[in-house]
Design a protein around this motif. Structure first.
Motif, PDB file in Angstrom:
ATOM      1  N   ALA A 161       0.832  -1.208   0.000  1.00  0.00           N
ATOM      2  CA  ALA A 161       0.000   0.000   0.000  1.00  0.00           C
ATOM      3  C   ALA A 161       0.864   1.255   0.000  1.00  0.00           C
ATOM      4  CB  ALA A 161      -0.935  -0.008   1.205  1.00  0.00           C
ATOM      5  N   ALA A 162       1.962   1.244   0.736  1.00  0.00           N
ATOM      6  CA  ALA A 162       2.863   2.405   0.751  1.00  0.00           C
ATOM      7  C   ALA A 162       3.520   2.604  -0.604  1.00  0.00           C
ATOM      8  CB  ALA A 162       3.923   2.232   1.833  1.00  0.00           C
ATOM      9  N   LEU A 163       3.915   1.523  -1.269  1.00  0.00           N
ATOM     10  CA  LEU A 163       4.520   1.659  -2.596  1.00  0.00           C
ATOM     11  C   LEU A 163       3.525   2.181  -3.628  1.00  0.00           C
ATOM     12  CD1 LEU A 163       6.805  -1.465  -3.041  1.00  0.00           C
ATOM     13  CD2 LEU A 163       7.466   0.892  -2.659  1.00  0.00           C
ATOM     14  N   LEU A 164       2.298   1.658  -3.584  1.00  0.00           N
ATOM     15  CA  LEU A 164       1.305   2.087  -4.572  1.00  0.00           C
ATOM     16  C   LEU A 164       0.836   3.516  -4.328  1.00  0.00           C
ATOM     17  CD1 LEU A 164      -0.839  -1.136  -4.939  1.00  0.00           C
ATOM     18  CD2 LEU A 164       0.834  -0.225  -6.544  1.00  0.00           C
ATOM     19  N   SER A 165       0.718   3.910  -3.076  1.00  0.00           N
ATOM     20  CA  SER A 165       0.252   5.267  -2.804  1.00  0.00           C
ATOM     21  C   SER A 165       1.350   6.308  -2.991  1.00  0.00           C
ATOM     22  CB  SER A 165      -0.328   5.360  -1.399  1.00  0.00           C
ATOM     23  OG  SER A 165       0.672   5.149  -0.435  1.00  0.00           O
ATOM     24  N   SER A 166       2.610   5.903  -2.892  1.00  0.00           N
ATOM     25  CA  SER A 166       3.698   6.872  -3.049  1.00  0.00           C
ATOM     26  C   SER A 166       3.712   7.480  -4.444  1.00  0.00           C
ATOM     27  CB  SER A 166       5.043   6.219  -2.748  1.00  0.00           C
ATOM     28  OG  SER A 166       5.382   5.274  -3.739  1.00  0.00           O
ATOM     29  N   CYS A 167       3.334   6.701  -5.439  1.00  0.00           N
ATOM     30  CA  CYS A 167       3.317   7.228  -6.807  1.00  0.00           C
ATOM     31  C   CYS A 167       2.319   8.370  -6.945  1.00  0.00           C
ATOM     32  CB  CYS A 167       2.949   6.113  -7.772  1.00  0.00           C
ATOM     33  SG  CYS A 167       4.071   4.725  -7.723  1.00  0.00           S
ATOM     34  N   VAL A 171      -1.375  18.313   2.791  1.00  0.00           N
ATOM     35  CA  VAL A 171      -0.722  17.037   3.072  1.00  0.00           C
ATOM     36  C   VAL A 171      -1.739  15.976   3.481  1.00  0.00           C
ATOM     37  CG1 VAL A 171       0.950  15.874   4.556  1.00  0.00           C
ATOM     38  CG2 VAL A 171       1.432  18.152   3.710  1.00  0.00           C
ATOM     39  N   ARG A 172      -2.632  16.297   4.376  1.00  0.00           N
ATOM     40  CA  ARG A 172      -3.605  15.316   4.858  1.00  0.00           C
ATOM     41  C   ARG A 172      -4.548  14.863   3.731  1.00  0.00           C
ATOM     42  NH1 ARG A 172      -6.384  15.850  10.488  1.00  0.00           N
ATOM     43  NH2 ARG A 172      -4.525  14.698  10.931  1.00  0.00           N
ATOM     44  N   GLU A 173      -5.038  15.810   2.960  1.00  0.00           N
ATOM     45  CA  GLU A 173      -5.937  15.488   1.847  1.00  0.00           C
ATOM     46  C   GLU A 173      -5.199  14.684   0.770  1.00  0.00           C
ATOM     47  OE1 GLU A 173      -8.753  17.803  -1.396  1.00  0.00           O
ATOM     48  OE2 GLU A 173      -7.426  18.933  -0.098  1.00  0.00           O
ATOM     49  N   SER A 174      -3.958  15.063   0.488  1.00  0.00           N
ATOM     50  CA  SER A 174      -3.169  14.340  -0.514  1.00  0.00           C
ATOM     51  C   SER A 174      -2.863  12.922  -0.059  1.00  0.00           C
ATOM     52  CB  SER A 174      -1.854  15.071  -0.781  1.00  0.00           C
ATOM     53  OG  SER A 174      -2.091  16.315  -1.354  1.00  0.00           O
ATOM     54  N   PHE A 175      -2.543  12.754   1.207  1.00  0.00           N
ATOM     55  CA  PHE A 175      -2.224  11.427   1.723  1.00  0.00           C
ATOM     56  C   PHE A 175      -3.435  10.502   1.641  1.00  0.00           C
ATOM     57  CE2 PHE A 175      -1.326   8.350   5.120  1.00  0.00           C
ATOM     58  CZ  PHE A 175      -0.099   7.908   4.668  1.00  0.00           C
ATOM     59  N   ARG A 176      -4.599  10.999   2.025  1.00  0.00           N
ATOM     60  CA  ARG A 176      -5.817  10.180   1.976  1.00  0.00           C
ATOM     61  C   ARG A 176      -6.172   9.828   0.542  1.00  0.00           C
ATOM     62  NH1 ARG A 176     -10.895  10.866   0.925  1.00  0.00           N
ATOM     63  NH2 ARG A 176     -10.773  13.110   0.731  1.00  0.00           N
ATOM     64  N   LEU A 177      -6.123  10.808  -0.352  1.00  0.00           N
ATOM     65  CA  LEU A 177      -6.465  10.577  -1.750  1.00  0.00           C
ATOM     66  C   LEU A 177      -5.449   9.657  -2.430  1.00  0.00           C
ATOM     67  CD1 LEU A 177      -8.541  11.242  -3.895  1.00  0.00           C
ATOM     68  CD2 LEU A 177      -7.219  13.276  -4.447  1.00  0.00           C
ATOM     69  N   ALA A 178      -4.170   9.802  -2.100  1.00  0.00           N
ATOM     70  CA  ALA A 178      -3.143   8.929  -2.676  1.00  0.00           C
ATOM     71  C   ALA A 178      -3.339   7.483  -2.229  1.00  0.00           C
ATOM     72  CB  ALA A 178      -1.755   9.416  -2.283  1.00  0.00           C
ATOM     73  N   LEU A 179      -3.709   7.290  -0.985  1.00  0.00           N
ATOM     74  CA  LEU A 179      -3.964   5.931  -0.490  1.00  0.00           C
ATOM     75  C   LEU A 179      -5.174   5.325  -1.189  1.00  0.00           C
ATOM     76  CD1 LEU A 179      -2.899   3.882   1.535  1.00  0.00           C
ATOM     77  CD2 LEU A 179      -4.484   4.820   3.198  1.00  0.00           C
ATOM     78  N   LEU A 201      -6.406   6.181  -4.184  1.00  0.00           N
ATOM     79  CA  LEU A 201      -6.092   5.949  -5.595  1.00  0.00           C
ATOM     80  C   LEU A 201      -5.115   4.788  -5.766  1.00  0.00           C
ATOM     81  CD1 LEU A 201      -5.759   9.582  -6.960  1.00  0.00           C
ATOM     82  CD2 LEU A 201      -7.512   7.916  -7.530  1.00  0.00           C
ATOM     83  N   GLY A 202      -4.153   4.670  -4.862  1.00  0.00           N
ATOM     84  CA  GLY A 202      -3.182   3.584  -4.964  1.00  0.00           C
ATOM     85  C   GLY A 202      -3.814   2.219  -4.781  1.00  0.00           C
ATOM     86  N   LEU A 203      -4.770   2.121  -3.869  1.00  0.00           N
ATOM     87  CA  LEU A 203      -5.433   0.843  -3.643  1.00  0.00           C
ATOM     88  C   LEU A 203      -6.630   0.642  -4.566  1.00  0.00           C
ATOM     89  CD1 LEU A 203      -5.311   0.702   0.235  1.00  0.00           C
ATOM     90  CD2 LEU A 203      -3.810  -0.413  -1.400  1.00  0.00           C
ATOM     91  N   ALA A 225      -0.491   2.734 -10.929  1.00  0.00           N
ATOM     92  CA  ALA A 225       0.497   2.886  -9.857  1.00  0.00           C
ATOM     93  C   ALA A 225       1.578   1.818  -9.954  1.00  0.00           C
ATOM     94  CB  ALA A 225      -0.186   2.833  -8.499  1.00  0.00           C
ATOM     95  N   VAL A 226       1.209   0.610 -10.353  1.00  0.00           N
ATOM     96  CA  VAL A 226       2.215  -0.447 -10.519  1.00  0.00           C
ATOM     97  C   VAL A 226       3.165  -0.096 -11.653  1.00  0.00           C
ATOM     98  CG1 VAL A 226       2.505  -2.844 -11.246  1.00  0.00           C
ATOM     99  CG2 VAL A 226       0.822  -2.278  -9.519  1.00  0.00           C
ATOM    100  N   LEU A 227       2.631   0.400 -12.767  1.00  0.00           N
ATOM    101  CA  LEU A 227       3.497   0.805 -13.877  1.00  0.00           C
ATOM    102  C   LEU A 227       4.430   1.946 -13.482  1.00  0.00           C
ATOM    103  CD1 LEU A 227       0.946   0.646 -16.817  1.00  0.00           C
ATOM    104  CD2 LEU A 227       2.815  -0.930 -16.348  1.00  0.00           C
ATOM    105  N   ALA A 228       3.892   2.921 -12.749  1.00  0.00           N
ATOM    106  CA  ALA A 228       4.728   4.041 -12.305  1.00  0.00           C
ATOM    107  C   ALA A 228       5.774   3.575 -11.296  1.00  0.00           C
ATOM    108  CB  ALA A 228       3.854   5.129 -11.699  1.00  0.00           C
ATOM    109  N   ALA A 229       5.389   2.681 -10.388  1.00  0.00           N
ATOM    110  CA  ALA A 229       6.358   2.171  -9.406  1.00  0.00           C
ATOM    111  C   ALA A 229       7.452   1.362 -10.086  1.00  0.00           C
ATOM    112  CB  ALA A 229       5.641   1.326  -8.352  1.00  0.00           C
ATOM    113  N   LEU A 230       7.087   0.603 -11.118  1.00  0.00           N
ATOM    114  CA  LEU A 230       8.116  -0.121 -11.860  1.00  0.00           C
ATOM    115  C   LEU A 230       9.070   0.831 -12.563  1.00  0.00           C
ATOM    116  CD1 LEU A 230       6.200  -3.125 -13.442  1.00  0.00           C
ATOM    117  CD2 LEU A 230       7.970  -3.188 -11.692  1.00  0.00           C
TER     118      LEU A 230
END
Length: 132
Positions: free
Chosen positions: A42-48, A60-68, A70-72, A78-83
């Motif tokens: 989850a941390a890897l997918l949301s970091s992208c 920061v709080r809104e971005s963190f929630r939305l990134a989590l 979207l990542g999940l 997110a997998v393509l970007a993480a690769l």
């Protein structure tokens, strides 16, 4: 943004390795291993998504929630970007361990451009264009 994603990923990665090593002696350790590996992914997918959302000027709080979410919720991009990001950096470190120039010139800029190319369609509805 780096510390928001690196610290949970490092802690969860170490925890997954630790509990998987202990699971050989006691199968009960598979439960904490699964929890740590889920947090790690989850941390890897949301970091992208987090980098793009913070760059768009969201809090920061809104971005963190939305990134989590979207990542999940939309993991393919997110997998393509993480690769692109982590895979090319890993390849650069393993293939060219003494080439600092490669890491500085190509190792960071090209993977970030490719990763943002994959994520731009996902982040477009959530990041309005900047008005000048």
């Amino acid at each position: 943004a780096f510390l928001l994603t690196a610290l949970p990923a490092l802690c969860a990665g170490w925890g997954a390795w630790f509990y998987l090593d202990r699971a050989a002696g006691n199968p009960l350790f598979f439960l904490p291993f699964m929890l740590c590996s889920t947090v790690f992914l989850a941390a890897l997918l949301s970091s992208c998504h987090l980098y793009g959302l913070l760059g768009a000027g969201r809090g920061v709080r809104e971005s963190f929630r939305l990134a989590l979410l979207l990542g999940l919720g939309r993991p393919l991009r997110a997998v393509l970007a993480a690769l692109c990001w982590y895979g090319s950096l890993f390849t650069a470190v393993m293939a060219f361990p003494l080439s600092g120039a490669y890491l500085l010139l190509i190792g960071f800029s090209v993977p970030c451009l490719l990763g943002n190319f994959f994520l731009r369609t996902v982040l477009k509805p959530y990041c309005p264009p900047v008005s000048e």
